[in-house]
Design an enzyme around this catalytic site. Structure first.
Site, PDB file in Angstrom:
ATOM      1  CE1 TYR A  78      63.838  18.530  -6.368  1.00  0.00           C
ATOM      2  CE2 TYR A  78      63.528  20.906  -6.380  1.00  0.00           C
ATOM      3  CZ  TYR A  78      63.486  19.688  -7.027  1.00  0.00           C
ATOM      4  OH  TYR A  78      63.086  19.628  -8.336  1.00  0.00           O
ATOM      5  CG  ASN A 135      67.239  18.771 -10.200  1.00  0.00           C
ATOM      6  OD1 ASN A 135      67.941  19.415  -9.426  1.00  0.00           O
ATOM      7  ND2 ASN A 135      65.967  18.522  -9.972  1.00  0.00           N
ATOM      8  CB  SER A 145      58.963   9.571 -21.503  1.00  0.00           C
ATOM      9  OG  SER A 145      57.898  10.071 -22.285  1.00  0.00           O
ATOM     10  CG  HIS A 187      85.321  24.504 -32.766  1.00  0.00           C
ATOM     11  ND1 HIS A 187      85.103  25.805 -32.353  1.00  0.00           N
ATOM     12  CD2 HIS A 187      86.670  24.340 -32.776  1.00  0.00           C
ATOM     13  CE1 HIS A 187      86.253  26.404 -32.146  1.00  0.00           C
ATOM     14  NE2 HIS A 187      87.229  25.542 -32.377  1.00  0.00           N
ATOM     15  CG  ASN A 222      63.979  11.569 -20.097  1.00  0.00           C
ATOM     16  OD1 ASN A 222      64.281  11.181 -21.220  1.00  0.00           O
ATOM     17  ND2 ASN A 222      62.726  11.836 -19.751  1.00  0.00           N
ATOM     18  CD  GLN A 279      75.196  50.510  12.773  1.00  0.00           C
ATOM     19  OE1 GLN A 279      74.252  49.934  12.269  1.00  0.00           O
ATOM     20  NE2 GLN A 279      75.079  51.698  13.370  1.00  0.00           N
ATOM     21  CG  HIS A 333      65.987  45.117  17.148  1.00  0.00           C
ATOM     22  ND1 HIS A 333      67.082  44.279  17.274  1.00  0.00           N
ATOM     23  CD2 HIS A 333      66.437  46.249  16.556  1.00  0.00           C
ATOM     24  CE1 HIS A 333      68.144  44.885  16.796  1.00  0.00           C
ATOM     25  NE2 HIS A 333      67.793  46.083  16.341  1.00  0.00           N
ATOM     26  CB  SER A 344      69.431  43.578   7.094  1.00  0.00           C
ATOM     27  OG  SER A 344      68.660  42.810   7.988  1.00  0.00           O
ATOM     28  NE  ARG A 354      66.183  39.193   7.881  1.00  0.00           N
ATOM     29  CZ  ARG A 354      66.260  38.800   9.154  1.00  0.00           C
ATOM     30  NH1 ARG A 354      66.235  37.508   9.445  1.00  0.00           N
ATOM     31  NH2 ARG A 354      66.358  39.686  10.130  1.00  0.00           N
ATOM     32  CB  THR A 410      76.090  48.316  17.051  1.00  0.00           C
ATOM     33  OG1 THR A 410      74.988  48.590  16.187  1.00  0.00           O
ATOM     34  CG2 THR A 410      77.203  47.686  16.247  1.00  0.00           C
TER      35      THR A 410
END
Length: 459
Positions: free
Chosen positions: A16, A307, A293, A169, A301, A245, A90, A338, A342, A120
């Protein structure tokens, strides 16, 4: 069995990829690093513009050359950072070294120590995530959502006058129009989309524990909170004054909950359209060369909507996990956020993929008005509501002495199929005024749609 060549583990990066590629400019590792470079560069420029510690403002040429580091960020910078992070272990420190390297190239070593000054890592990350999420949301995700909303709006207006049997319903109920039902989704989506558009994108820039301690140690006379606020706002972000922090992520929780809410509405849309297709209300337009199919050649379909359902469920689960995790930080800092952050791109990716499928799917269906009319024509009993309500009004107006009109119609219609001829004969025999009787005799399931057509104009 031989090992495969390196393969993408996520379908978002494989099957995708084309549908979600625009998000990778912002929510990929490279997109995040580019934003980090932007923050580091702009902080250095902001400091020199203030002539802190006796420095002078950089020339326009030097500013442009520094800004080129993120404006022209590409594979060379990605590789440089990858190699440096392998040594530093780092990611933010690697970005700092990249900026220092550019300063050295420009002969600006004298201000190198202003790189990452009093920061920081979370000062940089806070602003970088805010920038990337804001841009991904407002520049990619929200425009894609609005494309679906525009398509829905067009369909709603086109089909505003298409009478349709309601299915409360799952049972035959008071008729509506297909356009009005689609307009409901537009109305719901617009309300939440407007909230997302106005969402705050907060950043902090107050040092190791949110106290500006290092800043004041370096220059106790400078109004560092004001400097920080002006810097954050110069990036187009909102400033959070009071933090630990980390920036507390509440704006992210609010945003992801709203995006998950949109996903729930879109999931509802997908299941409703799927059901309308199964009822024959919508016909699907065959795509040349496509196979529905592997064994039944007649099938088309509703895969776009299926999807979309699946991807909205995955996205919703991830967004919920983000919200639950990001709202909490142990004491002044822990690293759970952290790793969690991601996966923002993954959550957005599945949502965007679903939106793309819905947009495509809505462009591949045609309303079968004849099927809608035929369905209405075999469900005349739905007029029982109209008849008993009119009789009630006639009783109140003194033009009828019928007792318990509801029970009278319940006995006639509940669990029974009643045709137009029978219903008109029943109305003809009612003790009600001539005007009311004439109105009921003229009524058909296809015309018993109230203000449905007019309501579409509300979107």
């Amino acid at each position: 069995m031989t090992s495969l060549p390196a393969q993408p583990l996520s379908p978002l990066d494989g099957r995708y990829r084309a549908a979600v590629a625009p998000l990778s400019d912002f929510l990929s590792e490279a997109g995040l690093n580019r934003a980090r470079v932007e923050v580091e560069v702009e902080w250095l420029i902001a400091l020199t513009d203030r002539s802190v510690f006796g420095t002078s403002p950089l020339s326009d040429d030097h500013k442009a050359q520094l800004r080129a580091l993120y404006l022209e960020f590409g594979q060379a910078e990605i590789d440089w950072l990858g190699a440096k992070e392998a040594v530093t272990r780092h990611d933010v420190k690697a970005v700092e070294y990249l900026v220092r390297d550019r300063l050295a190239q420009l002969g600006l070593d004298a201000i190198a120590e202003l790189t990452h000054f009093a920061c920081t890592s979370e000062d940089i990350n806070s602003l970088s995530y805010a920038l990337t999420v804001k841009r991904a949301t407002l520049d990619v995700w929200l425009p894609a959502l609005r494309q679906v909303m525009a398509k829905l709006s067009d369909l709603a207006r086109e089909q505003a006058d298409a009478p349709m049997l309601s299915r409360t319903h799952g049972q035959p109920a008071t008729p509506t129009t297909m356009g009005k039902e689609l307009a409901v989704f537009v109305w719901r989506l617009e309300r939440v989309a407007n909230k997302i558009e106005k969402n705050e994108f907060l950043g902090k820039f107050s040092g190791a524990t949110g106290t500006w301690s290092a800043h004041l140690a370096a220059d106790p006379e400078l109004d560092w909170p004001t400097v920080a606020r002006e810097f954050v706002e110069s990036l187009g972000l909102d400033f959070n004054t009071l933090t630990t922090q980390i920036e507390s992520h509440d704006w992210q929780v609010e945003l992801y909950d709203q995006i998950r809410h949109v996903g729930g509405i879109l999931h509802n849309l997908a299941t409703d359209i799927w059901t309308y297709i199964s009822l024959g209300y919508f016909a699907q337009i065959p795509v040349a060369g496509a196979t529905g199919s592997s064994t039944m050649p007649h099938k088309i379909n509703p895969i776009r909507f299926e999807n979309a359902e699946a991807n909205l469920e995955i996205s919703g689960a991830l967004l919920n996990s983000l919200s639950q995790t990001l709202v909490t930080s142990r004491l002044q800092r822990d690293l759970t956020d952290s790793s969690t952050q991601r996966n923002i791109g993954v959550a957005y990716g599945h949502s965007l993929l679903a939106i793309d499928n819905l947009r495509r799917g809505l462009g591949e269906i045609l309303l079968a008005r004849d099927v809608l009319l035929a369905d209405l024509d075999v469900n005349w009993e739905v007029l029982g509501e109209a008849i008993q309500t009119v009789v009630r009004a006639e009783v109140v107006a003194g033009r009828s002495t019928i007792s318990d009109p509801y029970a009278l119609l319940k006995e006639l219609t509940r669990g029974h199929k009643v045709g137009g001829t029978e219903l008109r004969a029943f109305v003809q025999g009612l003790e009600i005024g001539d005007e009311a009787k004439a109105r009921l005799i003229e009524l058909t399931p296809a015309t018993y749609t109230g203000l449905a057509q007019k309501l579409v104009s509300e979107i």
